[in-house]
Scaffold this motif. Sequence first.
Motif, PDB file in Angstrom:
ATOM      1  N   LEU A 177      -3.814  -3.135  10.351  1.00 29.46           N
ATOM      2  CA  LEU A 177      -2.352  -2.508  10.482  1.00 29.46           C
ATOM      3  C   LEU A 177      -2.258  -1.664   9.301  1.00 29.46           C
ATOM      4  CD1 LEU A 177       0.342  -3.383  11.458  1.00 29.46           C
ATOM      5  CD2 LEU A 177       0.449  -5.086   9.459  1.00 29.46           C
ATOM      6  N   TYR A 178      -1.444  -0.488   9.574  1.00 31.89           N
ATOM      7  CA  TYR A 178      -1.353   0.500   9.001  1.00 31.89           C
ATOM      8  C   TYR A 178      -1.133   0.112   7.276  1.00 31.89           C
ATOM      9  CZ  TYR A 178       3.688   0.245   9.399  1.00 31.89           C
ATOM     10  OH  TYR A 178       5.049  -0.307   8.897  1.00 31.89           O
ATOM     11  N   LYS A 179      -0.274  -0.592   6.938  1.00 33.06           N
ATOM     12  CA  LYS A 179       0.243  -1.118   5.959  1.00 33.06           C
ATOM     13  C   LYS A 179      -0.686  -2.368   5.292  1.00 33.06           C
ATOM     14  CE  LYS A 179       4.052  -4.060   7.579  1.00 33.06           C
ATOM     15  NZ  LYS A 179       5.240  -4.340   7.812  1.00 33.06           N
ATOM     16  N   SER A 180      -1.820  -2.715   5.981  1.00 26.67           N
ATOM     17  CA  SER A 180      -2.429  -3.818   5.318  1.00 26.67           C
ATOM     18  C   SER A 180      -3.161  -3.412   4.141  1.00 26.67           C
ATOM     19  CB  SER A 180      -3.504  -4.375   6.330  1.00 26.67           C
ATOM     20  OG  SER A 180      -4.550  -5.240   5.828  1.00 26.67           O
ATOM     21  N   GLN A 181      -3.378  -4.320   3.291  1.00 27.71           N
ATOM     22  CA  GLN A 181      -4.060  -3.816   1.996  1.00 27.71           C
ATOM     23  C   GLN A 181      -5.630  -4.767   1.776  1.00 27.71           C
ATOM     24  OE1 GLN A 181      -2.328  -1.939  -0.482  1.00 27.71           O
ATOM     25  NE2 GLN A 181      -1.232  -1.865   1.288  1.00 27.71           N
ATOM     26  N   LEU A 189     -18.036  -2.312   4.296  1.00 32.53           N
ATOM     27  CA  LEU A 189     -17.346  -1.295   3.704  1.00 32.53           C
ATOM     28  C   LEU A 189     -15.818  -1.761   3.606  1.00 32.53           C
ATOM     29  CD1 LEU A 189     -17.280   1.813   3.314  1.00 32.53           C
ATOM     30  CD2 LEU A 189     -16.715   2.066   5.830  1.00 32.53           C
ATOM     31  N   HIS A 190     -15.331  -1.589   2.454  1.00 31.05           N
ATOM     32  CA  HIS A 190     -13.950  -1.834   2.105  1.00 31.05           C
ATOM     33  C   HIS A 190     -12.986  -0.555   1.796  1.00 31.05           C
ATOM     34  CE1 HIS A 190     -14.681  -6.234   1.174  1.00 31.05           C
ATOM     35  NE2 HIS A 190     -15.698  -5.953   0.906  1.00 31.05           N
ATOM     36  N   TRP A 191     -11.779  -0.474   2.433  1.00 28.23           N
ATOM     37  CA  TRP A 191     -10.836   0.579   2.142  1.00 28.23           C
ATOM     38  C   TRP A 191     -10.132   0.181   0.903  1.00 28.23           C
ATOM     39  CZ3 TRP A 191     -12.916   0.329   6.743  1.00 28.23           C
ATOM     40  CH2 TRP A 191     -12.658   1.240   7.478  1.00 28.23           C
ATOM     41  N   ASN A 192     -10.332   1.030  -0.145  1.00 26.53           N
ATOM     42  CA  ASN A 192      -9.379   0.925  -1.370  1.00 26.53           C
ATOM     43  C   ASN A 192      -7.928   1.663  -1.368  1.00 26.53           C
ATOM     44  OD1 ASN A 192      -8.697   0.721  -4.138  1.00 26.53           O
ATOM     45  ND2 ASN A 192      -9.826   2.253  -4.961  1.00 26.53           N
ATOM     46  N   MET A 193      -7.064   0.613  -0.754  1.00 28.42           N
ATOM     47  CA  MET A 193      -5.695   1.135  -0.373  1.00 28.42           C
ATOM     48  C   MET A 193      -4.998   1.751  -1.482  1.00 28.42           C
ATOM     49  SD  MET A 193      -5.896   0.798   2.858  1.00 28.42           S
ATOM     50  CE  MET A 193      -4.416   1.364   3.038  1.00 28.42           C
ATOM     51  N   SER A 194      -5.382   1.362  -2.640  1.00 31.88           N
ATOM     52  CA  SER A 194      -4.571   1.902  -3.758  1.00 31.88           C
ATOM     53  C   SER A 194      -4.873   3.442  -3.921  1.00 31.88           C
ATOM     54  CB  SER A 194      -4.938   1.211  -5.026  1.00 31.88           C
ATOM     55  OG  SER A 194      -6.193   1.342  -5.178  1.00 31.88           O
ATOM     56  N   ALA A 195      -6.073   3.977  -3.140  1.00 31.10           N
ATOM     57  CA  ALA A 195      -6.153   5.298  -3.301  1.00 31.10           C
ATOM     58  C   ALA A 195      -5.651   6.116  -2.132  1.00 31.10           C
ATOM     59  CB  ALA A 195      -7.766   5.541  -3.305  1.00 31.10           C
ATOM     60  N   TRP A 196      -5.215   5.551  -1.236  1.00 31.62           N
ATOM     61  CA  TRP A 196      -4.496   6.240  -0.151  1.00 31.62           C
ATOM     62  C   TRP A 196      -2.939   6.632  -0.420  1.00 31.62           C
ATOM     63  CZ3 TRP A 196      -7.371   7.060   4.667  1.00 31.62           C
ATOM     64  CH2 TRP A 196      -8.549   6.491   4.550  1.00 31.62           C
ATOM     65  N   PRO A 197      -2.746   7.585   0.273  1.00 31.96           N
ATOM     66  CA  PRO A 197      -1.087   7.909   0.016  1.00 31.96           C
ATOM     67  C   PRO A 197      -0.298   6.825   0.655  1.00 31.96           C
ATOM     68  CG  PRO A 197      -2.430   9.757   0.980  1.00 31.96           C
ATOM     69  CD  PRO A 197      -3.058   8.552   1.228  1.00 31.96           C
ATOM     70  N   SER A 198       0.748   6.617  -0.289  1.00 31.13           N
ATOM     71  CA  SER A 198       1.737   5.388  -0.084  1.00 31.13           C
ATOM     72  C   SER A 198       0.907   4.014   0.331  1.00 31.13           C
ATOM     73  CB  SER A 198       2.613   5.872   1.014  1.00 31.13           C
ATOM     74  OG  SER A 198       3.384   7.041   0.893  1.00 31.13           O
ATOM     75  N   ALA A 199      -0.301   3.889  -0.253  1.00 37.25           N
ATOM     76  CA  ALA A 199      -1.022   2.663  -0.004  1.00 37.25           C
ATOM     77  C   ALA A 199      -1.106   2.125   1.448  1.00 37.25           C
ATOM     78  CB  ALA A 199      -0.677   1.555  -0.870  1.00 37.25           C
ATOM     79  N   ALA A 200      -1.019   3.229   2.420  1.00 43.20           N
ATOM     80  CA  ALA A 200      -0.918   2.989   3.864  1.00 43.20           C
ATOM     81  C   ALA A 200      -1.765   4.100   4.641  1.00 43.20           C
ATOM     82  CB  ALA A 200       0.511   2.975   4.433  1.00 43.20           C
TER      83      ALA A 200
END
Length: 728
Positions: free
Chosen positions: A372-376, A432-443
Amino acid sequence: MKANQILPKFQEDTTFETKSNFTFEATRFENGQKFHCEASNEVTVETKDQPMHAKMELEIWYPPIVRVEPKNITVVEGAKVLLKCVYESNPSSLNSVIWYRNGERVPVHNTSHYEGGTTDQHSLIILNANGDDMGNYTCLLGNAVGNGTSEDSIDVNILFKPQVRLTMSSPSPILETEHKNVTLTCEVVSGNPPILDEVIWFLDGEVLKHLPECNDTEGEENLCNEVDPSMLLLQDTTKSFHGNYSCKGKNYAGWGNVSAKTELVVNYPPGPAKLTYSPWRVVKGKSLVLSCSIKERGRPEAHRFRWTRGGRLVSDIVSQNWTIDPVTLDHRTNFSCWGINAGGGGEPAYTSIDVLAPPSFKYAMNHYSGALYKSQNISLSCTVECAPLCSVQWLKDGQVIDPDKTDRYYVIERKIEPQVNRNDFEATESTLHWNMSAWPSAALDRAADTASYTCRSSRNLAGAAVNSTTKFAVEYEPENITVTPKVVQVTENEIPAKVVCSARGFPMPSYSWRREHPSKALSKEHGNHSLTLSSSNTLLLGPAQRRDAGNYVCEAYNRHGSVNTTVFLDVMFIPECGIKQTEMDGFQVLVCTAHANPAAVSFSWKLKNDNDSLTDEKIWQQGIHSYLRLSSSVEVYRTYLCYANNTVGMSRPCERDVMEGGDDIPFPLAPDLCLNQGPIKGIPEHVAGIFNIVSTEHLITISLEQKLPLIRPSAPQTRECEEFVNET
């Protein structure tokens, strides 16, 4: 002896004849004896004359009186033996000579071995004497009188060389590992004397021992005399004692022949084993051949082997070579082998095998992955089995992801220990983990962040690298749902047009259709209609009934959420009408009410009797109601007909009977609960109808022809209506 005299017998010449008999039992001792007989009487006595006399020499025949000599005779085998048979008899000539040995007749006719033993030469000569000639000999001689046998015998003792056989105290085979003592005995089968003075022992035809071992050394004579040369002790028997043993013995007659060979079988275990295997690099899933070789195969030759794996005996493998296919983790252990035979097991050989595993995915990625695009919490994971352990890299669209150079990702690796029961070798789990805090708008961006991700291992000694790729997509819940058309109009009993529902979403939404009810009570009452009508995005209904009219809900959903919209089904039908009578402004008025879809209706009135016609009745319409004011001048019974018409068609006529003066046909007042009800149980079929509301408080009018599909009352209400109808 007995002598008697016979009385004298008077003769013619006046003399007397007198006889005297002398009787005795003659024996050989009287043979040749002379007998003298004298005769005298009174005359010769008086005259003193010499008595008359006569002489006779006695000859007595008797059978031979036999004796043999010498009493004993001992000779060495091969010598000539003379056995004498001496006799006296009368007559002396013999007509038979028989020699006996131990009571059995000697076959003197065998002239190659015997001489004599005949009437011409009654003594017996044994030529080339042997052991069979030993025994007690007697002689029987016969003449014309009878036979005579020697009362004594000659004991003939033939000294002959020993014939021997070899025996063992323990039967073959024997085990070297038991360290037994074995006594060999050289037994005299035949020989005289039966005691051996010397014995020569042979092993495989070669002289092994000559007993007794006396070197004429002073003081050893007594010791030699105590040694029994017929016995040989093999002490703590080993494989060197194995072979064919024989012996020959010597007695007073000399050396006998060598005995038949007797084999002493000494079984001993095989020698040390040597364990090898191929290929030298052992890989999971491949084949492995273990070979156990021995130079010294033991006795009997070892052709069977024992194997252990991990210290446990593998009972079903007994061959020299053990092929393992396929190799598993269970074979990463110690192996040992040794040869076995009847003599026991040899010295084992040991080896330790390290099984390698080429890189392979224990858990590969699916061909598709999404989040999901907004998953953290977004991650991809793969597990690579390999021994030695491999390293794992992550790639995005073919480019290596270096967590040291980007903060959008980080990787966590974990070593998984091998599991023998599942044949799982050691493995590396990489996530492999996505560090969502580093993505624009965390999404994630729906388009830009869709990519191919690859998990790639390094190669190792067992095989090449492997990789697993997944198509990663950004997912979102359904949105922008629409239905086409929004409203579906259909005439009753006809099939409505299909309705198509569409929405955006990823993964692609699934759809379901259901009926929407205006209230919870109605929904509960029509629970069956709340079931899913369709599991596709298209709604297809059968012939429509007016009860099917209403909203239908299309719901689009995926794993992230759902969205819905409605379509309205408008079921059109021809009008249905009913007439009631009421008072308005002091006038009696008939009110014709229509129930129709579309609700826009027009009305027309007429009298049922074709001979009658409307006169001064005033008619007007307000919506779904048409009003007819009754004329006060009419004083006859009339039946009024009302027709309602819409775009679908014209209704069946509804009727109202009006008596003189505008009065209705009177009936007792029905309970309110009986108004506007469908056909009620108990009303005859030919008069079945619908109760229609009348404004008067005391009368109710029943239209016998009009049937309106109205809602039935509940069970208690129905029973009350039935009671009312039955009474009327």
